[in-house]
Write an enzyme that holds these catalytic residues in place. Structure first.
Site, mmCIF file in Angstrom:
data_model
loop_
_atom_site.group_PDB
_atom_site.id
_atom_site.type_symbol
_atom_site.label_atom_id
_atom_site.label_comp_id
_atom_site.label_asym_id
_atom_site.label_seq_id
_atom_site.Cartn_x
_atom_site.Cartn_y
_atom_site.Cartn_z
ATOM 1 N N LYS A 206 0.850 -1.184 0.000
ATOM 2 C CA LYS A 206 0.000 0.000 0.000
ATOM 3 C C LYS A 206 0.888 1.237 0.000
ATOM 4 O O LYS A 206 1.681 1.437 0.914
ATOM 5 C CB LYS A 206 -0.897 -0.012 1.235
ATOM 6 C CG LYS A 206 -1.781 1.218 1.338
ATOM 7 C CD LYS A 206 -2.761 1.091 2.483
ATOM 8 C CE LYS A 206 -3.599 2.342 2.625
ATOM 9 N NZ LYS A 206 -4.554 2.226 3.727
ATOM 10 N N LYS A 259 -2.119 -1.566 -3.916
ATOM 11 C CA LYS A 259 -2.996 -0.402 -3.862
ATOM 12 C C LYS A 259 -2.172 0.877 -3.930
ATOM 13 O O LYS A 259 -1.186 0.962 -3.208
ATOM 14 C CB LYS A 259 -3.759 -0.463 -2.544
ATOM 15 C CG LYS A 259 -4.608 0.726 -2.241
ATOM 16 C CD LYS A 259 -5.152 0.622 -0.852
ATOM 17 C CE LYS A 259 -5.930 1.884 -0.570
ATOM 18 N NZ LYS A 259 -6.433 1.946 0.768
HETATM 19 C C1 PBG Z 1 -7.480 3.205 5.655
HETATM 20 C C2 PBG Z 1 -7.701 3.069 4.221
HETATM 21 C C3 PBG Z 1 -7.530 4.038 3.228
HETATM 22 C C4 PBG Z 1 -8.007 3.463 2.039
HETATM 23 C C5 PBG Z 1 -8.407 2.172 2.346
HETATM 24 N N1 PBG Z 1 -8.196 1.939 3.697
HETATM 25 C C6 PBG Z 1 -7.071 5.435 3.309
HETATM 26 C C7 PBG Z 1 -5.708 5.744 3.686
HETATM 27 O O1 PBG Z 1 -4.850 4.892 3.890
HETATM 28 O O2 PBG Z 1 -5.472 6.937 3.850
HETATM 29 C C8 PBG Z 1 -8.076 4.143 0.707
HETATM 30 C C9 PBG Z 1 -9.159 3.678 -0.170
HETATM 31 C C10 PBG Z 1 -9.465 4.556 -1.322
HETATM 32 O O3 PBG Z 1 -8.860 5.611 -1.560
HETATM 33 O O4 PBG Z 1 -10.394 4.177 -2.052
HETATM 34 N N2 PBG Z 1 -6.255 2.859 6.147
#
Ligand code: PBG
Length: 338
Positions: A206, A259
């Site tokens: 991520k 992601k």
């Molecule tokens: C929370 C989380 C996030 C997303 C999924 N889980 C936001 C972040 O890490 O700031 C992003 C999902 C999206 O942008 O569709 N940890």
């Protein structure tokens, strides 16, 4: 003429070789198409809030709202009717505190929604996002001590969150916090609670991405101080992604996720090459919002651009795609078969 190249193919070239021969007509193109996109590969993210009959549209995610459990059930039924049978649930707490303690209550918003979904739709695949950021008043994904994210203290909290979701009947928990060691900590806690059949889809890779902007508006989870670069990955790194995948597999991840998706297709391909478990890609909020915004202005054909994007993510190697466009895409795909 029949000189063979190193790959064993004829190196005859033009005019003998004419790739266009297999592009003549829709049936022929369909026959040789390498990548398929199907509703069963799509996962729909939904945002749960407390109450009944509550629907709060999310301006930056057109077509999406924060929904109370009864309306989540209705939305899930509609999605299932289009062939989308998997959901990723996010809970948004009405009251937040520094520890994010709303995140692991057995009567919290996610467990309550999971129970409602489980009884209405026994066949639905229910995946829950495991993180603290929707529940902490500072908006960070872990526990803070002395102004810093305390990795190891966060693991306990995250494991409790996962257990509360799994007890309610989630098929799979999806830790998105990026703390080191969380997959192992969650696996151990689930097993200890007799929840050995609950799977873990780890947000293994991520990135600290600007494309999460609309999500943070939806979840009210923008960090109150600093940013997430101390735990999410640097967008410049790909070898590090290999390492994250290996670590999460070693800790027991059943599915690994990359992601965001569109700007990281190379990383999806690397993950596919290393992991022998399913690879998921998260087509995130900003990616969806870009398509929507351009389509609203008439600058892009929404259907064509969305299906092309999702097909490209599949081609890169994603077995499943989490996308806000899941239901639209499923409808468009069904029409195509007519
Ligand atoms: C929370 C989380 C996030 C997303 C999924 N889980 C936001 C972040 O890490 O700031 C992003 C999902 C999206 O942008 O569709 N940890």
């Amino acid at each position: 003429m029949d000189v063979l190249s190193a790959e064993g193919r004829s190196a005859a070239g033009f005019p003998v070789e004419r790739p266009r021969r297999l592009r003549r007509g829709a049936s022929l193109r369909a026959m040789v198409r390498e990548t398929s996109l199907e509703a069963r590969q799509l996962v729909l993210p939904l945002f749960a809030i407390g109450g009944t009959g509550r629907e709060e549209p999310i301006a930056s995610l057109p077509g999406h709202s924060r929904l109370s459990p009864d309306l989540i059930v209705r939305t899930a039924e509609q999605a299932a009717a289009t062939g989308v049978r998997a959901l990723l649930l996010f809970g948004i707490a009405d009251e937040k505190d520094p520890e994010g303690s709303g995140a692991w209550r057995d009567d919290g918003i996610v467990p309550e929604t999971v129970r409602a979904l489980r009884s209405a739709l026994p066949e639905l695949v229910i995946i829950t996002d495991v993180c603290l950021c929707g529940y902490t008043d500072h908006g960070h994904c872990g526990v803070i001590s002395d102004g810093e994210i305390d990795n190891d203290a966060s693991l306990d909290a995250l494991a409790r969150v996962a257990v509360s979701h799994a007890r309610a009947g989630a098929d799979m928990v999806a830790p998105s916090d990026m703390m080191d060691g969380r997959v192992g900590a969650i696996r151990a806690a689930l097993d200890e609670d007799g929840l050995q059949d609950t799977a873990i889809m780890s947000y293994a890779v991520k990135y600290a991405s600007a494309f999460y902007g609309p999500f943070r508006e939806a979840a009210g989870s923008a960090p109150g101080f600093g940013d997430r670069r101390g735990y999410q990955m640097d967008p410049a790194n790909a070898r590090e992604a290999d390492r994250e995948v290996e670590l999460d597999l070693g800790e027991g991840a059943d599915i690994v996720m990359v992601k965001p998706a569109m700007a990281y297709l190379d990383v999806i391909a690397r993950a596919r090459g290393r992991a022998d478990v399913p690879v998921a890609a998260y087509h995130v909020s900003g990616e969806y919002a870009m398509l929507k915004a351009a389509a609203e202005r008439g600058w892009l054909d929404e259907r064509e651009a969305t299906l092309e994007s999702l097909t490209a993510i599949r081609r890169a190697g994603a077995d499943l795609i989490i996308t806000y466009a899941a239901v639209d895409a499923a409808r468009w795909l069904a029409e195509e078969h007519l």
